[in-house]
Design an enzyme around this catalytic site. Structure first.
Site, PDB file in Angstrom:
ATOM      1  N   GLY A  12       0.712  -1.303   0.099  1.00 58.67           N
ATOM      2  CA  GLY A  12       0.134   0.000  -0.012  1.00 58.67           C
ATOM      3  C   GLY A  12       0.908   1.289  -0.028  1.00 58.67           C
ATOM      4  CG  ASN A  14       1.871   3.074  -5.805  1.00 56.66           C
ATOM      5  OD1 ASN A  14       2.015   4.228  -6.312  1.00 56.66           O
ATOM      6  ND2 ASN A  14       2.602   2.021  -5.997  1.00 56.66           N
ATOM      7  CE  LYS A  66     -11.256 -16.455 -14.066  1.00 53.08           C
ATOM      8  NZ  LYS A  66     -12.055 -16.775 -15.269  1.00 53.08           N
ATOM      9  CG  MET A  93      -0.591  -8.455  -6.744  1.00 55.41           C
ATOM     10  SD  MET A  93       0.284  -7.601  -8.226  1.00 55.41           S
ATOM     11  CE  MET A  93       1.340  -6.427  -7.193  1.00 55.41           C
ATOM     12  NE  ARG A  94      -7.278 -11.756  -6.098  1.00 56.00           N
ATOM     13  CZ  ARG A  94      -7.365 -13.037  -5.868  1.00 56.00           C
ATOM     14  NH1 ARG A  94      -7.932 -13.876  -6.869  1.00 56.00           N
ATOM     15  NH2 ARG A  94      -7.019 -13.983  -4.873  1.00 56.00           N
ATOM     16  CG  ASN A 110      -2.987  -1.359 -12.975  1.00 59.44           C
ATOM     17  OD1 ASN A 110      -2.791  -1.594 -11.672  1.00 59.44           O
ATOM     18  ND2 ASN A 110      -2.275  -1.996 -13.898  1.00 59.44           N
ATOM     19  CG  HIS A 112       2.660  -2.604 -15.370  1.00 56.76           C
ATOM     20  ND1 HIS A 112       2.133  -3.916 -14.913  1.00 56.76           N
ATOM     21  CD2 HIS A 112       3.903  -2.848 -15.907  1.00 56.76           C
ATOM     22  CE1 HIS A 112       2.805  -4.804 -15.383  1.00 56.76           C
ATOM     23  NE2 HIS A 112       3.886  -4.080 -16.066  1.00 56.76           N
TER      24      HIS A 112
HETATM   25  C1  GAR Z   1       3.614  -1.382  -7.254  1.00 65.15           C
HETATM   26  O1  GAR Z   1       4.911  -1.571  -7.715  1.00 65.15           O
HETATM   27  C2  GAR Z   1       2.658  -1.694  -8.526  1.00 65.15           C
HETATM   28  O2  GAR Z   1       3.144  -1.031  -9.650  1.00 65.15           O
HETATM   29  C3  GAR Z   1       2.888  -3.159  -8.728  1.00 65.15           C
HETATM   30  O3  GAR Z   1       2.514  -3.496  -7.379  1.00 65.15           O
HETATM   31  C4  GAR Z   1       3.291  -2.618  -6.477  1.00 65.15           C
HETATM   32  C5  GAR Z   1       2.318  -2.208  -5.120  1.00 65.15           C
HETATM   33  O4  GAR Z   1       3.177  -1.507  -4.417  1.00 65.15           O
HETATM   34  N1  GAR Z   1       1.661  -3.512  -9.356  1.00 65.15           N
HETATM   35  C6  GAR Z   1       1.715  -4.597 -10.180  1.00 65.15           C
HETATM   36  O5  GAR Z   1       2.496  -5.249 -10.421  1.00 65.15           O
HETATM   37  C7  GAR Z   1       0.348  -4.956 -10.875  1.00 65.15           C
HETATM   38  N2  GAR Z   1       0.516  -5.888 -11.615  1.00 65.15           N
HETATM   39  P1  GAR Z   1       2.412  -0.919  -3.380  1.00 65.15           P
HETATM   40  O6  GAR Z   1       1.467  -1.969  -2.648  1.00 65.15           O
HETATM   41  O7  GAR Z   1       3.261  -0.431  -2.296  1.00 65.15           O
HETATM   42  O8  GAR Z   1       1.476   0.227  -3.785  1.00 65.15           O
END
Ligand code: GAR
Length: 212
Positions: A12, A14, A66, A93-94, A110, A112
């Site tokens: 979390g 982000n 999913k 992650m889905r 999203n 990425h």
């Molecule tokens: C982030 O780096 C995001 O870009 C990635 O997961 C991390 C989550 O970090 N997302 C993916 O890989 C989506 N397929 P956070 O939970 O610290 O925000």
């Protein structure tokens, strides 16, 4: 207010960056209305509770990548309950499918950890490191039916340096994610983002953060 519904599976950071930007007055008129996770003990839920943001674990059911449609409907119902304007996937992650996609079409974004279209899917920072590219980064995009294929709103680049581990690369990417995601949300909330096919125009007059 422009209300965000944040969905995440992990630490979390982000979400934290978005919530801190709001707390620091950098996203006027924006609030996080609700946080949802598919992982019961996810740090994102703890962080939300600490910030007094309503936070829910919704059991993801039997699939790994999913949600079953009736479970996805529960996610959509919770977002509806909190009158969410924009769904913000932050480490979810889905894949998002229907009915969530149809309920919030054009209103799900999203983040990425690669410069799409390179390295879609999981652990993209590791994929980039393994491939040996010299520059990677992060991408914020609208979500469509594909895996990490929706129209791109913003990207930021980072170098991969001699001696980096995949984790070093991810840490460097995350610094940029925490700048990029709030900036993209701000642009959408202020009505400065328009989409034409694959082309997303971001109007940034006087904005200090260049999202494109
Ligand atoms: C982030 O780096 C995001 O870009 C990635 O997961 C991390 C989550 O970090 N997302 C993916 O890989 C989506 N397929 P956070 O939970 O610290 O925000």
């Amino acid at each position: 207010m422009f209300r965000l519904g944040v969905i995440g599976s992990g630490s979390g950071t982000n979400f934290q960056a978005i919530a801190s930007a709001i707390a620091n007055g950098l996203l006027p008129g924006v609030e996080v209305a609700v946080v949802i996770s598919d992982v019961k003990d996810a740090r994102i839920l703890e962080r939300a509770e600490k910030m007094n943001v309503p936070a829910f674990y919704i059991d993801p059911g039997k699939y790994r990548t999913k949600l079953e449609p009736q479970i996805e409907q529960k996610y959509a119902n919770t977002l509806n309950d909190y009158s969410v304007d924009l769904v913000v996937l932050a480490g979810f992650m889905r894949m998002v499918k229907h009915p969530l996609l149809s309920a919030y079409r054009g209103r799900i974004i999203n983040i990425h950890p690669s410069l799409l279209p390179a390295f879609p899917g999981l652990a993209s920072f590791r994929q980039a490191w393994e491939y040996g590219v010299k520059i990677t980064g992060c991408t914020v995009h609208f979500v469509d039916e594909g895996m990490d294929t929706g129209p791109i709103i913003g990207q930021r680049a980072v170098p991969i340096l001699n001696g980096d581990t995949p984790e070093d690369v991810h840490a460097r990417i995350q610094v940029e994610e925490h700048i990029l995601y709030p900036a993209c949300i701000k642009a959408i909330a202020e009505g400065r983002v328009s989409v034409s096919g694959r082309h997303v125009a971001v109007d940034s007059p006087g904005d200090t953060v260049n999202v494109v």
